[in-house]
Design a protein around this motif. Structure first.
Motif, PDB file in Angstrom:
ATOM      1  N   GLU A 269      -7.146   1.739  -3.115  1.00  0.00           N
ATOM      2  CA  GLU A 269      -8.262   2.523  -3.641  1.00  0.00           C
ATOM      3  C   GLU A 269      -9.046   3.190  -2.519  1.00  0.00           C
ATOM      4  O   GLU A 269      -9.440   4.352  -2.635  1.00  0.00           O
ATOM      5  N   LYS A 270      -9.268   2.461  -1.429  1.00  0.00           N
ATOM      6  CA  LYS A 270     -10.031   3.010  -0.305  1.00  0.00           C
ATOM      7  C   LYS A 270      -9.278   4.170   0.353  1.00  0.00           C
ATOM      8  O   LYS A 270      -9.875   5.216   0.650  1.00  0.00           O
ATOM      9  N   ILE A 271      -8.012   3.988   0.584  1.00  0.00           N
ATOM     10  CA  ILE A 271      -7.220   5.049   1.215  1.00  0.00           C
ATOM     11  C   ILE A 271      -7.162   6.271   0.304  1.00  0.00           C
ATOM     12  O   ILE A 271      -7.306   7.415   0.761  1.00  0.00           O
ATOM     13  N   GLN A 272      -6.982   6.054  -0.976  1.00  0.00           N
ATOM     14  CA  GLN A 272      -6.919   7.154  -1.922  1.00  0.00           C
ATOM     15  C   GLN A 272      -8.229   7.944  -1.931  1.00  0.00           C
ATOM     16  O   GLN A 272      -8.223   9.176  -1.994  1.00  0.00           O
ATOM     17  N   GLU A 273      -9.351   7.253  -1.867  1.00  0.00           N
ATOM     18  CA  GLU A 273     -10.650   7.938  -1.833  1.00  0.00           C
ATOM     19  C   GLU A 273     -10.763   8.829  -0.604  1.00  0.00           C
ATOM     20  O   GLU A 273     -11.243   9.966  -0.682  1.00  0.00           O
TER      21      GLU A 273
ATOM     22  N   GLY B 286      -5.477  14.220  13.193  1.00  0.00           N
ATOM     23  CA  GLY B 286      -5.345  13.204  14.226  1.00  0.00           C
ATOM     24  C   GLY B 286      -6.639  12.509  14.566  1.00  0.00           C
ATOM     25  O   GLY B 286      -6.728  11.842  15.608  1.00  0.00           O
ATOM     26  N   GLN B 287      -7.654  12.617  13.697  1.00  0.00           N
ATOM     27  CA  GLN B 287      -8.941  11.989  13.960  1.00  0.00           C
ATOM     28  C   GLN B 287      -9.125  10.749  13.096  1.00  0.00           C
ATOM     29  O   GLN B 287      -8.678  10.692  11.949  1.00  0.00           O
ATOM     30  N   PHE B 288      -9.808   9.784  13.674  1.00  0.00           N
ATOM     31  CA  PHE B 288     -10.059   8.521  12.995  1.00  0.00           C
ATOM     32  C   PHE B 288     -11.071   8.713  11.870  1.00  0.00           C
ATOM     33  O   PHE B 288     -12.104   9.387  12.049  1.00  0.00           O
ATOM     34  N   ILE B 289     -10.801   8.123  10.701  1.00  0.00           N
ATOM     35  CA  ILE B 289     -11.755   8.225   9.595  1.00  0.00           C
ATOM     36  C   ILE B 289     -12.196   6.870   9.046  1.00  0.00           C
ATOM     37  O   ILE B 289     -13.268   6.771   8.447  1.00  0.00           O
ATOM     38  N   ASP B 290     -11.394   5.798   9.242  1.00  0.00           N
ATOM     39  CA  ASP B 290     -11.844   4.503   8.751  1.00  0.00           C
ATOM     40  C   ASP B 290     -10.960   3.389   9.299  1.00  0.00           C
ATOM     41  O   ASP B 290      -9.802   3.612   9.642  1.00  0.00           O
ATOM     42  N   ALA B 291     -11.549   2.174   9.377  1.00  0.00           N
ATOM     43  CA  ALA B 291     -10.816   0.979   9.781  1.00  0.00           C
ATOM     44  C   ALA B 291     -10.837  -0.004   8.622  1.00  0.00           C
ATOM     45  O   ALA B 291     -11.904  -0.341   8.106  1.00  0.00           O
ATOM     46  N   LEU B 292      -9.673  -0.445   8.197  1.00  0.00           N
ATOM     47  CA  LEU B 292      -9.553  -1.355   7.069  1.00  0.00           C
ATOM     48  C   LEU B 292      -9.210  -2.749   7.596  1.00  0.00           C
ATOM     49  O   LEU B 292      -8.139  -2.962   8.175  1.00  0.00           O
ATOM     50  N   GLY B 293     -10.132  -3.677   7.411  1.00  0.00           N
ATOM     51  CA  GLY B 293      -9.937  -5.035   7.889  1.00  0.00           C
ATOM     52  C   GLY B 293      -9.255  -5.920   6.858  1.00  0.00           C
ATOM     53  O   GLY B 293      -8.753  -5.460   5.825  1.00  0.00           O
ATOM     54  N   ARG B 294      -9.266  -7.203   7.104  1.00  0.00           N
ATOM     55  CA  ARG B 294      -8.568  -8.154   6.240  1.00  0.00           C
ATOM     56  C   ARG B 294      -9.253  -8.333   4.886  1.00  0.00           C
ATOM     57  O   ARG B 294      -8.679  -8.949   3.977  1.00  0.00           O
ATOM     58  N   GLN B 295     -10.474  -7.801   4.736  1.00  0.00           N
ATOM     59  CA  GLN B 295     -11.158  -7.934   3.457  1.00  0.00           C
ATOM     60  C   GLN B 295     -10.537  -7.040   2.377  1.00  0.00           C
ATOM     61  O   GLN B 295     -10.805  -7.225   1.181  1.00  0.00           O
TER      62      GLN B 295
ATOM     63  N   TRP C 261       0.826  -1.210   0.000  1.00  0.00           N
ATOM     64  CA  TRP C 261       0.000   0.000   0.000  1.00  0.00           C
ATOM     65  C   TRP C 261       0.858   1.257   0.000  1.00  0.00           C
ATOM     66  O   TRP C 261       0.604   2.195  -0.772  1.00  0.00           O
ATOM     67  N   LEU C 262       1.845   1.280   0.867  1.00  0.00           N
ATOM     68  CA  LEU C 262       2.684   2.472   0.992  1.00  0.00           C
ATOM     69  C   LEU C 262       3.401   2.786  -0.322  1.00  0.00           C
ATOM     70  O   LEU C 262       3.473   3.951  -0.741  1.00  0.00           O
ATOM     71  N   ASP C 263       3.912   1.769  -0.975  1.00  0.00           N
ATOM     72  CA  ASP C 263       4.639   1.997  -2.232  1.00  0.00           C
ATOM     73  C   ASP C 263       3.707   2.452  -3.350  1.00  0.00           C
ATOM     74  O   ASP C 263       4.029   3.367  -4.110  1.00  0.00           O
ATOM     75  N   LYS C 264       2.541   1.828  -3.442  1.00  0.00           N
ATOM     76  CA  LYS C 264       1.598   2.208  -4.498  1.00  0.00           C
ATOM     77  C   LYS C 264       1.032   3.600  -4.270  1.00  0.00           C
ATOM     78  O   LYS C 264       0.820   4.355  -5.227  1.00  0.00           O
ATOM     79  N   LEU C 265       0.788   3.937  -3.024  1.00  0.00           N
ATOM     80  CA  LEU C 265       0.274   5.278  -2.727  1.00  0.00           C
ATOM     81  C   LEU C 265       1.328   6.353  -3.014  1.00  0.00           C
ATOM     82  O   LEU C 265       0.995   7.452  -3.461  1.00  0.00           O
TER      83      LEU C 265
ATOM     84  N   ASP D  28      -7.566  -6.044   0.089  1.00  0.00           N
ATOM     85  CA  ASP D  28      -6.334  -6.644  -0.418  1.00  0.00           C
ATOM     86  C   ASP D  28      -5.375  -5.562  -0.899  1.00  0.00           C
ATOM     87  O   ASP D  28      -5.576  -4.370  -0.624  1.00  0.00           O
ATOM     88  N   GLU D  29      -4.357  -5.967  -1.646  1.00  0.00           N
ATOM     89  CA  GLU D  29      -3.325  -5.025  -2.077  1.00  0.00           C
ATOM     90  C   GLU D  29      -3.866  -3.962  -3.029  1.00  0.00           C
ATOM     91  O   GLU D  29      -3.303  -2.873  -3.126  1.00  0.00           O
ATOM     92  N   LYS D  30      -4.959  -4.251  -3.715  1.00  0.00           N
ATOM     93  CA  LYS D  30      -5.540  -3.291  -4.651  1.00  0.00           C
ATOM     94  C   LYS D  30      -6.643  -2.460  -4.011  1.00  0.00           C
ATOM     95  O   LYS D  30      -6.617  -1.228  -4.070  1.00  0.00           O
ATOM     96  N   THR D  31      -7.614  -3.132  -3.400  1.00  0.00           N
ATOM     97  CA  THR D  31      -8.765  -2.409  -2.851  1.00  0.00           C
ATOM     98  C   THR D  31      -8.377  -1.517  -1.671  1.00  0.00           C
ATOM     99  O   THR D  31      -9.005  -0.480  -1.437  1.00  0.00           O
ATOM    100  N   GLY D  32      -7.352  -1.931  -0.920  1.00  0.00           N
ATOM    101  CA  GLY D  32      -6.896  -1.081   0.183  1.00  0.00           C
ATOM    102  C   GLY D  32      -6.347   0.238  -0.306  1.00  0.00           C
ATOM    103  O   GLY D  32      -6.630   1.303   0.266  1.00  0.00           O
TER     104      GLY D  32
END
Length: 301
Positions: A273-277, A256-265, A169-173, A267-271
């Protein structure tokens, strides 16, 4: 004798009338003054050639020639297809824009709901130390997007898999111009002092920051983020054990505020996309507060 005189006068008058009528007809330009002699000489040009008659015009008297009269039916059909293609392109562009904006508003509403009202539902004050021995608190989360993961260095499979995914995720972002502050908080402070965390995290990504502390400080941080963890009771010194804990990545905004929790569902692509959104949909708190007093505030509720 008188009768003969009257008859002669009538004849003379009749002859004068016929001569007058004949002269009038011969000099009239009307259409009935057609030549009766088939061999009559036709008018010629100056070079002696008989001029050709011009074709009759289809344009009404007093009218003007327009473009549609000059073009063929094929040209009109081509213009119609061009207009249809233009309308389809314009409609597709507008649909894409509104769909993208609608999605951005949905993500923004989701982040606002996760932040909660007043005290955040997830996140809050904590005080730990990083793997270089420096103090690290919630204030260090401000000014940049951060992503936090809770785990422990002796985890056999889940933590390594999740950290590998985070590294992707870090590299793709970064390739998309988005940089996160990745943070690993141990749930096993007894076996994860700063130097152990530093060596462990170096195997995954160079940007990772490891945090630890005493048991109470770590427990308090886990409580702030609603992270469940537990260790087996009645442990003997040197005994190996596993720590049961929640498996989530906590995405924090630059305030410093929470905006989302990303679980194991994710993957390397959808994660990615979600963070970018979330990054693109982020609106600072000051602007969010101002919007509440605008007439279009219903769009964000």
């Amino acid at each position: 004798m008188l009768a003969r005189t009257r008859f002669a006068v009538v004849l003379r008058r009749t002859g004068q009338f016929q001569r007058t009528a004949s002269r009038a007809l011969s000099g009239s330009p009307c259409l009935y003054n057609l030549p009766t002699d088939k061999n009559a000489q036709q008018p010629t040009s100056s070079e002696g050639e008989t001029p050709k008659r011009k074709p009759l015009s289809r344009i009404a008297i007093g009218g003007t020639t327009n473009h549609s009269q000059r073009n063929s039916g094929g040209s009109i059909e081509f213009a119609t297809w061009k207009m249809a293609a233009l309308l389809l392109t314009l409609g597709g562009t507008l649909y894409y824009f509104f769909a993208k904006e609608k999605r951005r508003l949905e993500i923004e509403k989701e982040a606002e709901a996760n932040r909660g009202y007043g005290k955040p539902l997830v996140g809050g004050p904590f005080k730990l130390v990083d793997f270089n021995g420096n103090e690290f608190t919630e204030e260090n989360l401000k000014g940049k997007f951060s992503i936090i993961y809770f785990g422990f260095s002796h985890c056999p499979d889940i933590c390594p898999d999740e950290l590998d995914k985070l590294s992707v995720w870090l590299d793709k972002l970064k390739q998309k111009g988005i940089e996160l502050q990745p943070i690993f908080i141990t749930c096993d402070p007894a076996r994860d002092p700063p130097h152990v965390l530093k060596e462990y995290l170096s195997e995954f990504h160079s940007d990772l920051i490891g945090l630890t502390g005493d048991y109470n400080a770590v427990k308090h941080a886990c409580k702030q983020y609603r992270v469940y963890f537990s260790t087996p009771p009645s442990l003997k010194p040197g005994q190996d054990y596993l720590v049961d804990h929640s498996i989530f990545f906590y995405l924090m905004d630059p305030e410093g505020q929470f905006i989302d929790a990303l679980g194991r569902q994710y993957d390397e692509k959808t994660g990615v996309e979600k963070i970018q959104e979330h990054v693109k949909a982020f609106v600072p708190k000051e602007q969010r507060e101002k919007r509440k007093h605008k007439w279009y505030s219903f769009l964000f509720n």
